[in-house]
Design an enzyme around this catalytic site. Sequence first.
Site, PDB file in Angstrom:
ATOM      1  N   TYR B  38       0.821  -1.201   0.000  1.00  0.00           N
ATOM      2  CA  TYR B  38       0.000   0.000   0.000  1.00  0.00           C
ATOM      3  C   TYR B  38       0.856   1.252   0.000  1.00  0.00           C
ATOM      4  O   TYR B  38       1.916   1.300   0.623  1.00  0.00           O
ATOM      5  CB  TYR B  38      -0.844   0.078   1.269  1.00  0.00           C
ATOM      6  CG  TYR B  38      -2.023  -0.831   1.294  1.00  0.00           C
ATOM      7  CD1 TYR B  38      -2.931  -0.862   0.256  1.00  0.00           C
ATOM      8  CD2 TYR B  38      -2.254  -1.635   2.393  1.00  0.00           C
ATOM      9  CE1 TYR B  38      -4.035  -1.681   0.315  1.00  0.00           C
ATOM     10  CE2 TYR B  38      -3.358  -2.463   2.456  1.00  0.00           C
ATOM     11  CZ  TYR B  38      -4.245  -2.480   1.415  1.00  0.00           C
ATOM     12  OH  TYR B  38      -5.337  -3.282   1.479  1.00  0.00           O
ATOM     13  N   HIS B 194     -13.360   3.120   5.140  1.00  0.00           N
ATOM     14  CA  HIS B 194     -12.193   2.289   4.851  1.00  0.00           C
ATOM     15  C   HIS B 194     -11.926   1.274   5.959  1.00  0.00           C
ATOM     16  O   HIS B 194     -10.914   0.569   5.915  1.00  0.00           O
ATOM     17  CB  HIS B 194     -10.946   3.162   4.663  1.00  0.00           C
ATOM     18  CG  HIS B 194     -10.953   3.923   3.365  1.00  0.00           C
ATOM     19  ND1 HIS B 194     -11.117   5.292   3.302  1.00  0.00           N
ATOM     20  CD2 HIS B 194     -10.833   3.510   2.082  1.00  0.00           C
ATOM     21  CE1 HIS B 194     -11.092   5.675   2.036  1.00  0.00           C
ATOM     22  NE2 HIS B 194     -10.928   4.631   1.277  1.00  0.00           N
ATOM     23  N   ARG B 224      -5.267   7.997  -8.626  1.00  0.00           N
ATOM     24  CA  ARG B 224      -4.473   6.862  -8.160  1.00  0.00           C
ATOM     25  C   ARG B 224      -5.083   5.607  -8.762  1.00  0.00           C
ATOM     26  O   ARG B 224      -6.179   5.637  -9.324  1.00  0.00           O
ATOM     27  CB  ARG B 224      -4.466   6.757  -6.635  1.00  0.00           C
ATOM     28  CG  ARG B 224      -5.810   6.397  -6.048  1.00  0.00           C
ATOM     29  CD  ARG B 224      -5.784   6.355  -4.527  1.00  0.00           C
ATOM     30  NE  ARG B 224      -4.994   5.237  -4.022  1.00  0.00           N
ATOM     31  CZ  ARG B 224      -5.506   4.044  -3.698  1.00  0.00           C
ATOM     32  NH1 ARG B 224      -6.791   3.810  -3.825  1.00  0.00           N
ATOM     33  NH2 ARG B 224      -4.748   3.084  -3.214  1.00  0.00           N
ATOM     34  N   ASN B 226      -6.101   1.422  -8.092  1.00  0.00           N
ATOM     35  CA  ASN B 226      -6.294   0.335  -7.137  1.00  0.00           C
ATOM     36  C   ASN B 226      -6.577  -0.920  -7.962  1.00  0.00           C
ATOM     37  O   ASN B 226      -6.871  -0.836  -9.149  1.00  0.00           O
ATOM     38  CB  ASN B 226      -7.446   0.643  -6.188  1.00  0.00           C
ATOM     39  CG  ASN B 226      -7.406  -0.209  -4.941  1.00  0.00           C
ATOM     40  OD1 ASN B 226      -6.426  -0.934  -4.692  1.00  0.00           O
ATOM     41  ND2 ASN B 226      -8.461  -0.144  -4.149  1.00  0.00           N
ATOM     42  N   GLU B 266      -8.904  -0.158 -10.948  1.00  0.00           N
ATOM     43  CA  GLU B 266      -9.704   1.055 -10.825  1.00  0.00           C
ATOM     44  C   GLU B 266      -8.800   2.263 -11.015  1.00  0.00           C
ATOM     45  O   GLU B 266      -7.822   2.425 -10.284  1.00  0.00           O
ATOM     46  CB  GLU B 266     -10.346   1.123  -9.439  1.00  0.00           C
ATOM     47  CG  GLU B 266     -11.351   0.014  -9.189  1.00  0.00           C
ATOM     48  CD  GLU B 266     -11.844  -0.038  -7.752  1.00  0.00           C
ATOM     49  OE1 GLU B 266     -12.760  -0.839  -7.487  1.00  0.00           O
ATOM     50  OE2 GLU B 266     -11.317   0.696  -6.892  1.00  0.00           O
ATOM     51  N   TYR B 317      -7.950 -10.437   1.535  1.00  0.00           N
ATOM     52  CA  TYR B 317      -8.847  -9.295   1.335  1.00  0.00           C
ATOM     53  C   TYR B 317      -9.274  -9.201  -0.119  1.00  0.00           C
ATOM     54  O   TYR B 317     -10.396  -8.825  -0.438  1.00  0.00           O
ATOM     55  CB  TYR B 317      -8.135  -8.017   1.772  1.00  0.00           C
ATOM     56  CG  TYR B 317      -8.926  -6.751   1.549  1.00  0.00           C
ATOM     57  CD1 TYR B 317     -10.129  -6.524   2.216  1.00  0.00           C
ATOM     58  CD2 TYR B 317      -8.469  -5.781   0.667  1.00  0.00           C
ATOM     59  CE1 TYR B 317     -10.844  -5.370   2.012  1.00  0.00           C
ATOM     60  CE2 TYR B 317      -9.184  -4.612   0.459  1.00  0.00           C
ATOM     61  CZ  TYR B 317     -10.369  -4.413   1.136  1.00  0.00           C
ATOM     62  OH  TYR B 317     -11.075  -3.260   0.919  1.00  0.00           O
ATOM     63  N   LYS B 318      -8.399  -9.560  -1.021  1.00  0.00           N
ATOM     64  CA  LYS B 318      -8.715  -9.486  -2.442  1.00  0.00           C
ATOM     65  C   LYS B 318      -9.339 -10.773  -2.958  1.00  0.00           C
ATOM     66  O   LYS B 318      -9.467 -10.967  -4.167  1.00  0.00           O
ATOM     67  CB  LYS B 318      -7.458  -9.103  -3.228  1.00  0.00           C
ATOM     68  CG  LYS B 318      -7.041  -7.638  -2.902  1.00  0.00           C
ATOM     69  CD  LYS B 318      -5.793  -7.188  -3.612  1.00  0.00           C
ATOM     70  CE  LYS B 318      -5.333  -5.794  -3.153  1.00  0.00           C
ATOM     71  NZ  LYS B 318      -6.196  -4.684  -3.585  1.00  0.00           N
TER      72      LYS B 318
END
Lengths: 165, 347
Positions: B38, B194, B224, B226, B266, B317-318
Amino acid sequence: MNKSRPIYAPFQFDPSGARHLLVTDQPDPPADLNTNVQTLTARTHTADAILAFLPPHLATQTTGLRLYAIGSEAFVWDVNAIALAAGMGAGEVHLTRAGPLIRRVYCTHCQTMADDVATTITQCPGCGATLEVRDHFSRHHRAFMGVQVDAEAPGEIPAPEGFRS
Amino acid sequence: MDLNLKPAETFRGNFSAQNSEAAIRRFPFPFPDDLYMYSVNMEPHERGGPTAAYDAIFDLDEHYLGECADRAQVLADDPKRCQVMPHLIDAEWDTLELLMESLATDYPAQFTLTRNGDAWHWINRPLALDQRFTFGDAASLPCPPFEYITRQVQGDFTLQDQRDNDLFIEGGMVTSQADWSLNFDAGMSFRQWHGPVPLAHEAGVFDRALAYLLRLQLGKPVRRLNWTLTVNPRLDTSPENYPKWGPDRTTVTPENVGHKLCLRVELQTLTRLPRSNGILFGIRCYLIRLEELVRVEKWARRLHRVLRDLHPDLAAYKGMPRYRPIIVDYLAAFDDGAPTSPGTGPD
């Protein structure tokens, strides 16, 4: 660490107030309570009765009132929503979580709310899905997020556990 | 700007969506290094970047018709995917103005905006819309202004109100999201919405990002990237519909992984709005099948290394645990160990 989860301060008398009202869904208010504090407790009133009493009562109040809510997360945030709707500010309402570790759960799939959920896995009373209660709390809905736990592989359901906080 | 629209493909059911050779070359590949972690990876959003996906302020591509049709279907099934709190009406008009001006500037062959005081005339040729309306008068449009214009643009959008030194998500058009719910998150502060993201709070990422965004200036948007992974080119991977797309995760095999597994990127843009002082957050979603992505050798090598070495909490998480080894094995065949060139663009 989950940042949508509120952190509650222990109950503390707020001397900046001129009048004080404490409501709780627990049987007893905190010990050694300041005698200036009016109280409504579960010993004399149901939570629903307290929540129904508050809107008309708060409408008659002027500034200087301090409102304390003590109890389950759903109860204290219901009180908070009523207080905000009555025009009270954040510094005038104090929330303290107390009692059993139970949660209100919002089903993401059918939007049904389930109260008094005690375990991490629960069945939605609306659509029947087996939900995992995520540690994600909405002050707006006053509820935790519930998402079907076995959507990927039907029947693959972890053992339910009690909440740790 | 060139814009060659395909007839509407599907992002559900038989999943007919595919990327042309040109669409592969313009894909906004998200990894600047062979190792991912991150960061507050924001940069000014100006026209131009590593691929053509950065050439417009709001990028459209060959999938425009299919994506607009998919959005209409999601809204027909679940109207709460578009909701804006009433106090954000100025931000609705800000959004309509920004999107119409941007599209008409970047794609003049497809979109025309004529302004005469408050009397506006909008033409969207791909969707065959010709709308005269009064700016500021919601009754002069067929639906509220934010919904009206975001139905005509690829990508999700959310509206953030700024107050009390924080941002609150209080509106949005969210039909192509990576597993988050607008209806549940509506009203939350920046750190609250978040909340479920692992590791990043501890790293201070959200504190720094919020401080940065509170100072976002008018006329200086930022962007940005993602990313996540999605089985099949499915736009609507919402928690609401998890029972529909969750089972796809059990269908990945070594034989079909190249065709089924998509890298989902994204391109996120953040723009200060002039009347409301709110922030418009654009979440433009791109899906590319692995078999398409590996045609760019650099991307195949780098994606292999990123996914092989990803922190387990992030992989979970993904949504990767079920098929991570299958993907890594598939990509390993395209990684000869050669160094990769700097930057995200194709060689």
